[in-house]
Write a protein that holds these residues in place. Structure first.
Motif, short mmCIF file in Angstrom:
data_model
loop_
_atom_site.label_atom_id
_atom_site.label_comp_id
_atom_site.label_asym_id
_atom_site.label_seq_id
_atom_site.Cartn_x
_atom_site.Cartn_y
_atom_site.Cartn_z
N LEU A 434 0.83 -1.21 0.00
CA LEU A 434 0.00 0.00 0.00
C LEU A 434 0.86 1.25 0.00
CD1 LEU A 434 -2.67 1.52 0.25
CD2 LEU A 434 -2.54 1.19 2.74
N SER A 435 1.89 1.27 0.84
CA SER A 435 2.77 2.42 0.90
C SER A 435 3.46 2.69 -0.45
CB SER A 435 3.81 2.23 2.00
OG SER A 435 4.73 3.29 2.03
N ALA A 436 3.91 1.61 -1.11
CA ALA A 436 4.58 1.76 -2.39
C ALA A 436 3.61 2.23 -3.47
CB ALA A 436 5.22 0.44 -2.80
N GLN A 437 2.38 1.74 -3.45
CA GLN A 437 1.40 2.16 -4.44
C GLN A 437 1.06 3.64 -4.28
OE1 GLN A 437 -1.63 -0.76 -3.54
NE2 GLN A 437 -1.14 -1.97 -5.38
N LEU A 438 0.90 4.08 -3.05
CA LEU A 438 0.63 5.50 -2.81
C LEU A 438 1.82 6.36 -3.21
CD1 LEU A 438 -1.19 5.34 0.66
CD2 LEU A 438 -2.21 5.54 -1.61
N SER A 439 3.01 5.85 -2.96
CA SER A 439 4.21 6.58 -3.36
C SER A 439 4.33 6.67 -4.88
CB SER A 439 5.46 5.91 -2.77
OG SER A 439 5.45 5.95 -1.36
N GLN A 440 3.93 5.60 -5.56
CA GLN A 440 3.97 5.62 -7.02
C GLN A 440 3.05 6.71 -7.58
OE1 GLN A 440 2.26 2.27 -9.22
NE2 GLN A 440 4.13 2.22 -10.49
N VAL A 441 1.89 6.87 -6.97
CA VAL A 441 0.98 7.95 -7.39
C VAL A 441 1.62 9.31 -7.13
CG1 VAL A 441 -1.28 8.99 -7.03
CG2 VAL A 441 -1.04 6.51 -6.99
N SER A 442 2.29 9.44 -5.99
CA SER A 442 2.97 10.70 -5.68
C SER A 442 4.09 10.97 -6.68
CB SER A 442 3.52 10.67 -4.25
OG SER A 442 2.48 10.54 -3.31
N ASP A 443 4.79 9.91 -7.08
CA ASP A 443 5.85 10.07 -8.09
C ASP A 443 5.28 10.56 -9.42
OD1 ASP A 443 7.58 9.16 -6.18
OD2 ASP A 443 7.67 7.11 -6.96
N SER A 444 4.15 10.02 -9.82
CA SER A 444 3.51 10.46 -11.06
C SER A 444 3.09 11.92 -10.96
CB SER A 444 2.29 9.59 -11.37
OG SER A 444 2.66 8.24 -11.55
N PHE A 445 2.56 12.29 -9.80
CA PHE A 445 2.18 13.68 -9.60
C PHE A 445 3.41 14.58 -9.63
CE2 PHE A 445 1.75 17.14 -6.46
CZ PHE A 445 0.83 17.93 -7.14
N GLN A 446 4.50 14.13 -9.01
CA GLN A 446 5.73 14.92 -9.01
C GLN A 446 6.23 15.15 -10.43
OE1 GLN A 446 8.89 13.23 -6.64
NE2 GLN A 446 10.40 14.68 -7.37
N ARG A 447 6.12 14.15 -11.27
CA ARG A 447 6.53 14.30 -12.66
C ARG A 447 5.65 15.32 -13.38
NH1 ARG A 447 4.74 12.01 -17.37
NH2 ARG A 447 6.25 11.88 -19.08
N MET A 448 4.34 15.22 -13.19
CA MET A 448 3.43 16.18 -13.83
C MET A 448 3.66 17.59 -13.29
SD MET A 448 -0.15 14.06 -14.24
CE MET A 448 -0.29 13.67 -12.49
N GLN A 449 3.89 17.68 -12.00
CA GLN A 449 4.16 18.99 -11.40
C GLN A 449 5.45 19.57 -11.94
OE1 GLN A 449 5.10 19.15 -7.14
NE2 GLN A 449 3.50 20.71 -6.91
N ALA A 450 6.45 18.74 -12.17
CA ALA A 450 7.71 19.21 -12.74
C ALA A 450 7.49 19.78 -14.14
CB ALA A 450 8.73 18.09 -12.78
N ILE A 451 6.64 19.12 -14.93
CA ILE A 451 6.34 19.62 -16.27
C ILE A 451 5.65 20.97 -16.19
CG2 ILE A 451 4.99 19.17 -18.36
CD1 ILE A 451 5.47 16.20 -17.89
N VAL A 452 4.69 21.09 -15.29
CA VAL A 452 3.99 22.37 -15.11
C VAL A 452 4.96 23.46 -14.67
CG1 VAL A 452 2.20 23.59 -13.82
CG2 VAL A 452 1.80 21.25 -14.58
N ASN A 453 5.81 23.14 -13.70
CA ASN A 453 6.76 24.12 -13.19
C ASN A 453 7.78 24.53 -14.24
OD1 ASN A 453 5.46 23.94 -10.74
ND2 ASN A 453 6.95 22.57 -9.82
#
Length: 462
Positions: A434-453
């Protein structure tokens, strides 16, 4: 007469040498080399192509139709953007006023008098004066004032672009935050159901002596812990929807949106050469326009040391003029006056004003250089954030794959009853997954946020 012409030419040359008539030029000491750090090296600067992601229209970067609709709505309704547009109109009016300063001023003040002294016949007199005044801008006062007004207009337009780029980035980041929370909620709800199934399985195994009461209690406690995080996620989703509604200029409401796994972005992430940052970043451009405005204010302060030349003319239609022998019927009186005013006793005030203007110009220069450094730092951070998210996604996928196998194997061992401590291994494996799955979602968000930034840091969306 020839001497006067020679003096005038010499004075013009002298004023030209002290920048009164010169336009603003970017200082030569502004350094933009090595503005970005390479994401692979700790010392080398980024060598990038001239293609700049910031030049792409925002709808080519953010292709989600729901997000595009939200951005369009924000561009129409956001209060900060509306305020910035009104400031542009204010600057346009100020520029019009500065341009009209070149034209003569005209004043009409008609007067009429009815008088009678000691019951004498009533005397009626009238005057229709027209006064015209024109300041000849021989010493650049009006010129620099107009240039400063033009610069203010450009700065207000650039500020509107700053607000627009910030708004697009804020809407995109908030939207992707919603997608991240949605995915985390889905994973948590699915995991909660799996935990409940595990609890029921362990209860069914208890009569056979395969698990004890302590194992069942521990499993139930973990199931309740996971279920307790679901209301928090729902609350965060509601708060994020409210924040996004505020950006859109609408009342808080449910936001229609897509899925985080459906998001697509441009493959090329070129930052562009550093010089392009000066043209693309509206905040950097605004800082330079502030410097240009201070430059023109300094020139205007210099022009205060020189004489002001005014030509005024008077025309009056009247039926009386003492000493001129003009009586009824009405006659026309014309006069013209030329004046030259040289400041004498206010020289100290002019010197102080010039010193203040020079100091403000130096401050603006420092702020301009700092804005370039800030822009370069933001681009470097966004590139690093994107590279980090990309590297983590590969490792995270392998981690989740291993944890899924671990959960499967430990469950089989639990059912087979080959070990008395298997239930603890099941709990640990499920928690880690569960922790890894939630972290994977956070990683995807971090990538999208990096593109926006990165898009925002490169001046995209203007």
């Amino acid at each position: 007469m020839k001497k006067q012409i020679l003096y005038t030419l010499c004075l013009a040359v002298m004023m030209s040498s002290c920048h009164i008539y010169k336009k603003y030029n970017r200082p030569e000491n502004i350094n933009v080399s090595g503005l970005y750090r390479d994401t692979q090296s700790v010392s080398d600067t980024l060598v990038s192509d001239t293609a700049n992601m910031g030049n792409l229209p925002w709808d080519q970067v953010f292709t989600d139709p729901y997000l595009q609709e939200l951005i369009n709505k924000g561009l129409e309704n956001n209060s900060d953007l509306k305020t910035a547009a009104l400031q542009v109109k204010e600057a346009e009016a100020m520029l019009l006023s500065a341009r009209l300063a070149y034209a003569p001023s005209l004043n009409l003040a008609p007067q009429g008098t009815i008088s009678s002294f000691d019951k004498s016949p009533i005397t009626k007199t009238y005057q229709l004066p027209v006064v015209a005044s024109w300041e000849i801008d021989f010493f650049g006062k009006l010129l620099n004032s107009k240039r400063a007004a033009q610069n203010t207009l450009m700065k207000s337009e650039t500020y509107r672009q700053v607000v627009q780029t910030q708004l697009i980035a804020a809407i995109a980041n908030t939207y992707y935050t919603l997608l991240m929370l949605d995915e985390q909620l889905t994973i948590t709800e699915e995991t909660s159901e799996k935990w409940k199934e595990t609890v029921e399985t362990m209860k069914a195994m208890k009569p056979a002596g395969m698990v004890n009461e302590a194992a069942i209690s521990q499993s139930e406690a973990n199931s309740y812990m996971i279920a307790a995080t679901i209301p928090d996620l729902k609350m965060q989703i509601r708060e994020t929807e409210n924040a996004l509604s505020l950006l859109l200029g609408q009342i808080p409401q449910t936001i229609k949106r897509g899925n985080i796994v459906e998001q697509n972005f441009p493959e090329e992430m070129d930052a562009g050469v550093p010089v392009q940052l000066l043209a693309n970043r509206p905040d950097v451009k605004a800082a330079e326009l502030t410097l240009a405005g201070c430059y023109y204010n300094t020139n205007e302060a210099r022009s205060a040391f020189y004489p002001s030349i005014n030509i005024s003319g008077n025309g009056m239609w009247t039926n009386t003029a003492t000493g001129l022998g003009v009586f009824n019927p009405g006659k026309l009186i014309l006069s013209a006056v030329g004046s030259l005013t040289q400041p004498l006793f206010n020289r100290g005030a002019n010197i102080a004003r010039l010193r203040v203007a020079k100091a403000q110009q130096e401050e603006a220069l420092i702020a301009f250089q700092q804005s370039i450094l800030n822009a370069g730092s933001e681009v470097s951070n966004a590139l690093t954030q994107y590279k980090t998210a990309e590297d983590k996604s590969v490792q995270r996928s392998m981690q989740i794959n291993s944890l899924e196998k671990s959960v499967e194997y430990t469950k089989e061992l639990l059912i087979l009853g080959t070990s008395s401590s298997t239930y603890l291994e099941v709990l640990t494996a499920q928690q880690s997954l569960l922790s890894a799955q939630l972290s994977q979602v956070s990683d995807s968000f971090q990538r999208m946020q990096a593109i926006v930034n990165l898009y925002h840091a490169l001046g995209g969306g203007r």
